[in-house]
Motif scaffolding. Structure first.
Motif, PDB file in Angstrom:
ATOM      1  N   UNK H   9       0.618  -1.727  -0.233  1.00 49.79           N
ATOM      2  CA  UNK H   9       0.323   0.168  -0.564  1.00 49.79           C
ATOM      3  C   UNK H   9       0.874   1.665   0.115  1.00 49.79           C
TER       4      UNK H   9
ATOM      5  N   UNK I  21      -5.966   1.261  -2.038  1.00 48.46           N
ATOM      6  CA  UNK I  21      -6.290   0.498  -0.896  1.00 48.46           C
ATOM      7  C   UNK I  21      -7.089  -0.681  -0.880  1.00 48.46           C
ATOM      8  N   UNK I  22      -7.248  -1.903  -0.509  1.00 48.02           N
ATOM      9  CA  UNK I  22      -7.396  -2.929  -0.425  1.00 48.02           C
ATOM     10  C   UNK I  22      -9.557  -3.265  -0.373  1.00 48.02           C
ATOM     11  N   UNK I  62      -6.169  -4.561  -5.289  1.00 54.20           N
ATOM     12  CA  UNK I  62      -5.825  -3.823  -4.284  1.00 54.20           C
ATOM     13  C   UNK I  62      -6.675  -2.323  -5.839  1.00 54.20           C
ATOM     14  N   UNK I  63      -6.954  -1.757  -5.031  1.00 55.01           N
ATOM     15  CA  UNK I  63      -7.853  -0.377  -6.161  1.00 55.01           C
ATOM     16  C   UNK I  63      -6.990   0.696  -5.962  1.00 55.01           C
TER      17      UNK I  63
ATOM     18  N   UNK L  46      -6.152  -3.729 -13.930  1.00 55.67           N
ATOM     19  CA  UNK L  46      -8.006  -2.977 -14.665  1.00 55.67           C
ATOM     20  C   UNK L  46      -7.148  -1.681 -14.234  1.00 55.67           C
TER      21      UNK L  46
END
Lengths: 75, 75, 75, 75, 75, 75, 75, 75, 75, 75, 75, 75
Positions: H9, I21-22, I62-63, L46
């Motif tokens: 992260x 973030x996950x 994660x994003x 993605x």
């Protein structure tokens, strides 16, 4: 851009396709989609991403369209 | 977007051109290229960059296309 | 893109419109503008922002154009 | 963006031009067009594609505009 | 966009900056660069990426420009 | 681009507007907003999306700006 | 992107050019500019707008670059 | 565009950088990053946003790349 | 996009930041801004420029958001 | 961008591909196309959509190109 | 992007809308559409054009989305 | 946007995918990737290219995301 009154939680896949025609932009779209329909079922929509063409002796020889095409992934 | 089977190490020059027509987008493309062919030889391809038009009394008066056109520089 | 020989200090307002047709891109433009002309007067020009369509059974079902349309605000 | 009340089926050619000025953006536009008018007649419209400038000693030294300019091809 | 007759192998760093003014776009550019010059030396050029403003009571309250600014990293 | 110290959960609506002026870009912005303020209250900000102009006899005849304008929907 | 320490109020004209090479992107740039320099003097800078190429038998046959080129209009 | 098998992260910061070289695009990238690495540690990736160059006497004088560079903010 | 009722002639600086973030896109935004607030005061707004993520074993791992963040330069 | 002297009414399909190399941008293009040619025949052209790379210890670790590749659908 | 199984030759109008929320992006979308539905019937789809937000004391104060919304013009 | 500490000279292929959800943007992403994972292994990342949705009776009926997805081509 389109509305959908009965759309469900489908997943679509998109691919890009180039078709051409000596007569018109619409015919180039038609040719691309007709050819793709031989192997891909459930195509639902397209978007014209680019419109081009070739010139010979000062005249349009043929039109060429780049399409994005979406089709449903069946469950 | 186009493939070329016999293309050599040509150098192309590109220019932008606006043509119009009262009947169709294809005819507007035709008019622009026909006019340009009076002074520029060896035009090879075009791309439609923008499609517009004028409206009179709630109807399309004419279509107007902005083209990018490529032609070969001869050696 | 357009020139204007007699244009004055008009103020224009612009709106976006989607029209469709089963026959051609030009007809989809026509349908959108004809419908808009019922409520908006003094439309002067349009730009085609996007060209799309729907596919049924491997063929184009209809064309759909997204237009930006400008009209004059009268004083 | 512009409307045209008396526009005919003209064909326009477009070229790109960079002009600069120490005083203002409008003056940089003016300088570019005034210089181009020495060799190109029948310029009809321009679009500001990019606005830049140079800095010297923490102050704007001059403004620089990149214009697209359209002119009529006479028949 | 700019030419350079004596440019050497400098490395430039770029940052983005927003300035505003009640009087003009040029003054908003000036204010942004004057403020930045307090801490950054050797600024060389800028590009106007966005021009915006605020409206109060139907009139422009102030102009606001988003600039990209380049400065030399000294060796 | 802008900061807001007292902004609440307003909903804004946006529209596009073209204004013109013979003297400057700022004046073209002013004319567009002044005209729109006759019918739309609570306009809060604008963004200049495009800057164009018309040329006559090798000189700028007038400037033309395309603005996006946001206004508050009152509850 | 470039800084200029001695730039004056020049007016530049810009044109687009396509060059190609079997060996590298840099060589394609070189070929385009070398060819253009036969007829255009005072070229000052270029920008690579697009990099493409042709494939034959699963290998790159040649690279093709689309350049924007700026040159000074002498007074 | 890149995959990451062990990415955590992290928070990255991004900055823009211009480098140049007389020999190649890759060398211009190298020069920019080598110079930046004097003051910024933990640079992880770059993207080439623009490729330009300067021309002298009809030949490329040097290449110039605009890079976006990302580096890790350590905790 | 935002309106400001009490905005003054501030100068803002903008930087780009990547957070991840996950759990959600909003949490990735939160993480990026929380980390940046350790060293930068007076951040006022952000814009999400890109939303991405990593996939492991056919699920979102994660994003990752790319933000542009603006902060005030104090006088 | 390319001209074609003997092009017929082919339909092309397009896909996107990422390749990388430790040595050069051209080698990254080569690696992507060589790998794709194992399963896709009749590739005809590519376009470089994005050029990126990874950095380790202040030096370029490898280049990474995102290509769009077109191939012919045989009848 | 969407498919439509029962779509007819509707004409759609599009407008832009900004909504905000302290909790999430989805809630900001919800707030904008709920407010617009007070005066506009037959809204069919939206697209998120921009996602932004405001920061206070190093934390997200609220999210703000710019939506394009399409609704049917009834006959 | 992402860093990679152990990335090797992989070749990736990219495809576009549309997923939807009635609850959230994140869930629409999840649905698209879960469906694609039935036939495509080794998906790595993605990017959200577009976020849209459908409206029914003045409320969001479902969210729809257009994703670009990259996966490794195994050797």
């Amino acid at each position: 851009m389109a509305a959908a009154t009965e759309m469900k939680d489908h997943v679509y896949k998109i691919f890009d396709l180039v078709g051409s025609s000596e007569t018109s932009i619409e015919d180039a779209i038609h040719n691309a989609i007709a050819r793709a329909s031989k192997t891909i079922r459930e195509m639902k929509w397209f978007e014209v991403v680019q419109t081009r063409g070739h010139i010979e002796n000062g005249a349009v020889r043929h039109y060429q369209v780049l399409l994005r095409v979406g089709f449903t992934l069946e469950d």
